[in-house]
Design an enzyme around this catalytic site. Structure first.
Site, PDB file in Angstrom:
ATOM      1  CD  GLU A 117       5.155   5.748  -8.035  1.00 39.51           C
ATOM      2  OE1 GLU A 117       4.828   4.578  -7.854  1.00 39.51           O
ATOM      3  OE2 GLU A 117       5.869   6.382  -7.245  1.00 39.51           O
ATOM      4  CG  HIS A 237      -1.041   5.507  -1.459  1.00 33.55           C
ATOM      5  ND1 HIS A 237      -1.927   5.316  -2.503  1.00 33.55           N
ATOM      6  CD2 HIS A 237       0.192   5.273  -1.964  1.00 33.55           C
ATOM      7  CE1 HIS A 237      -1.247   4.993  -3.586  1.00 33.55           C
ATOM      8  NE2 HIS A 237       0.045   4.960  -3.284  1.00 33.55           N
ATOM      9  NE  ARG A 283       1.913   8.758  -3.213  1.00 32.82           N
ATOM     10  CZ  ARG A 283       2.775   7.814  -2.944  1.00 32.82           C
ATOM     11  NH1 ARG A 283       3.176   7.613  -1.702  1.00 32.82           N
ATOM     12  NH2 ARG A 283       3.251   7.037  -3.888  1.00 32.82           N
ATOM     13  CG  HIS A 344       1.452   5.168   1.859  1.00 34.63           C
ATOM     14  ND1 HIS A 344       1.436   3.801   1.666  1.00 34.63           N
ATOM     15  CD2 HIS A 344       2.394   5.653   0.991  1.00 34.63           C
ATOM     16  CE1 HIS A 344       2.317   3.478   0.719  1.00 34.63           C
ATOM     17  NE2 HIS A 344       2.914   4.576   0.319  1.00 34.63           N
ATOM     18  NE  ARG A 379       6.947   8.943   0.975  1.00 38.23           N
ATOM     19  CZ  ARG A 379       6.605   7.981   0.120  1.00 38.23           C
ATOM     20  NH1 ARG A 379       7.380   7.691  -0.901  1.00 38.23           N
ATOM     21  NH2 ARG A 379       5.482   7.312   0.288  1.00 38.23           N
TER      22      ARG A 379
HETATM   23  C1  SIN Z   1       3.014   3.251  -4.526  1.00 42.72           C
HETATM   24  O1  SIN Z   1       3.403   2.343  -5.244  1.00 42.72           O
HETATM   25  O2  SIN Z   1       2.055   3.956  -4.835  1.00 42.72           O
HETATM   26  C2  SIN Z   1       3.699   3.501  -3.232  1.00 42.72           C
HETATM   27  C3  SIN Z   1       5.077   3.952  -3.428  1.00 42.72           C
HETATM   28  C4  SIN Z   1       5.402   5.081  -2.496  1.00 42.72           C
HETATM   29  O3  SIN Z   1       4.781   5.232  -1.457  1.00 42.72           O
HETATM   30  O4  SIN Z   1       6.289   5.892  -2.822  1.00 42.72           O
END
Ligand code: SIN
Length: 524
Positions: A117, A237, A283, A344, A379
């Site tokens: 991620e 998000h 993000r 989010h 975060r």
């Molecule tokens: C996601 O799967 O993109 C959300 C997980 C998160 O907010 O850390």
């Protein structure tokens, strides 16, 4: 489990997501635990977390790298010792989840099949396909059902915390709990209250959060006098499915981790030239770039192109997302899908120390409702479930060491009455909540300005009598949480991490390299 909540409990846990359940399981080894939760027990933000839990479990990974990635995302505001605790204790807490029965996706050799991620320098996302939160919640609820010392009370909402004493002697000795939506609020004593009530995405018009995320935990803690920190850092998000006719649906960042790219209608990548990590930048950076693009073109959404990912891999890694988007008429294996940023995660919350203790004795906090210092100004993806499990565990250990008779049994005075509502008018409540959500989206969203923040503050102030008259716990909490976000945002006259104010576009490292702390009453 059908029982009536007693007037006294040993330990009260507010919320049934990952933080509340982990704490309850650990604390049940030495205390009787009552978990109160305002809807059905699985209804929590945890349940909807798709991506996973970040932790150093791979051979090519190191705690030092996870630490560096977390600090980089946090833009100078993470507390390094809180991050150190997170990355060092994280792998052990993943093993706990496995021991409680959580089944994570595995490789053919039996190791964790890890996801990737934004902002992570390694693959380190422990996952259960694309339903990690659901799987963790399932395992924890099963473990709770088998634990003799835990009782769960569904449809029990905490209206206010019960405090006694003034100034430095003030402490939390329980909570006012409402049973059902219009039931009477009753005072329940507790030796210790653990607030694990989740987040506040429903303060915004567009959010990935479920309906329960109305900021209840932060609002009750603030009214009780606990310090609240960093509420300006609301994480948007980058990729919620744009489906105006349906309920909100997240497209996990892990999809971009597998190679999906944010593009314009002509296929040009949006993040090209914006950040070296492209669609996998953190993000804050990605959400702002999308916001800029939408404002520049007037489009209602941008596109996420997943067609470069092998179809079998998409199906194997993201079965829920592929199925759900198809059900809504989008085939992500064949064409780009429309996405928008949405509120989010709240990085701020009830200020705690490294053991989950808030500044109000008798009150602990863990999970999204807490501000432990881990997330700073932004975060890192998938650090939230990890923070919840690490810090809930530590809080239970801390409670184990405290005097069992603390607080309980020492209260003579009759408790003050919590606000007693007449039956709320649902239409008026909806009108007020919608108004708050619209103004927060408009003026306290991804890009802010001094004038917009002032407008929001005035509008919220002007609603106080209506909120009091409306007689809804939830509307009051949404309103109060919105005010805290605006108050913190107005005092940070710079741009950092998730807080971007176009009137102060640069980071002011000297003056603002610290948390924003708000307190109701003395010391405020
Ligand atoms: C996601 O799967 O993109 C959300 C997980 C998160 O907010 O850390």
């Amino acid at each position: 489990m059908g029982d009536e909540l007693p007037e006294r409990v040993d330990v009260m846990v507010v919320g049934s997501g990952i933080a509340g359940l982990v704490f309850a399981l650990r604390a049940s080894a030495f205390a009787e635990v009552a978990v109160v939760t305002k809807k059905d027990r699985p209804e929590s933000n945890t349940n909807y977390a798709q991506g996973g839990i970040a932790a150093v479990v791979a051979e090519d990974d190191e705690a030092e790298l996870h630490r560096a990635d977390t600090l980089a995302a946090g833009a100078g505001l993470c507390h390094p010792d809180a991050v150190e605790v997170l990355v060092r204790e994280g792998p052990g807490r993943i093993r706990d989840l496995v021991a409680w029965g959580a089944e994570f996706s595995a490789t053919s050799t039996g190791g964790f099949s890890l996801g990737h991620e934004g902002g992570h320098s390694r693959r380190r996302i422990v996952r259960a396909a694309d339903r990690t939160g659901w799987e963790v919640e399932r395992a924890l609820l099963d473990a709770v059902a088998a634990a003799p010392g835990i009782r769960v009370y569904e449809n029990h909402a905490v209206v206010d915390l019960w405090t006694v004493g003034e100034g430095v002697d003030r402490r939390c000795v329980g909570a006012w709990v409402r049973i059902g939506e219009a039931g009477e609020a009753r005072p329940i004593r507790a030796r210790s209250v653990m607030l694990a009530a989740g987040g506040c995405g429903r303060v915004y018009r567009y959010t990935t959060n479920p309906a329960i995320a109305t900021g209840d935990g932060v609002a009750v803690a603030h009214r009780a006098g606990a310090r609240i920190a960093n509420m300006e850092f609301v994480q948007f998000h980058p990729t919620m499915l744009h489906d105006p006719s349906g309920t909100s649906f997240l497209i996990s960042e892990a999809v971009r981790g597998e190679g999906a790219v944010l593009v314009r209608p002509d296929g040009e990548p949006i993040m090209e030239g914006v950040h070296a990590r492209g669609s996998l930048a953190t993000r804050d950076v990605v959400a702002r770039a999308i916001d800029r693009e939408m404002k520049r073109t007037g489009a209602e959404h941008v596109l996420l192109d997943c067609t470069g990912i092998d179809e079998d891999r998409l199906d194997e890694r993201f079965p829920t997302i592929v199925r759900e988007t198809r059900r809504r008429g989008f085939d992500m294996t064949r064409e780009p899908i429309p996405v928008v940023p949405a509120a989010h995660y709240e990085c701020g919350g009830v200020l705690t120390d490294r053991d989950g203790c808030s500044t109000l004795p008798g009150l602990m906090a863990a999970g999204e409702v807490a501000c432990t210092g881990v997330h700073g100004a932004n975060r890192l993806a998938s650090n939230s479930l990890l923070e919840a499990v690490v810090y809930a565990h530590r809080a239970a250990e801390r409670l184990r060491e405290t005097e069992p008779t603390d607080g309980i049994g020492r209260i003579d005075a009759a408790p003050p009455r919590a606000a007693e509502w007449t039956s709320p008018d649902p239409q008026e409540v909806t009108r007020l909540e919608d108004r708050i959500r619209d103004l927060m989206w408009q003026d306290v969203g991804i890009v802010r300005s001094d004038a917009g923040l002032a407008r929001a503050a005035d509008a919220l102030e002007g609603m106080s009598a209506d909120i009091a008259r409306a007689g809804s716990d939830e509307a009051r909490n949404i309103w109060e949480t919105a005010r805290l976000i605006v108050q913190c945002a107005r005092s940070r006259r710079e741009s950092r991490g998730l807080h971007f104010n176009r009137d102060h576009p640069y980071r002011d490292n000297e003056r603002f390299l610290r948390s924003t702390v708000v307190c109701n009453g003395e010391g405020g």
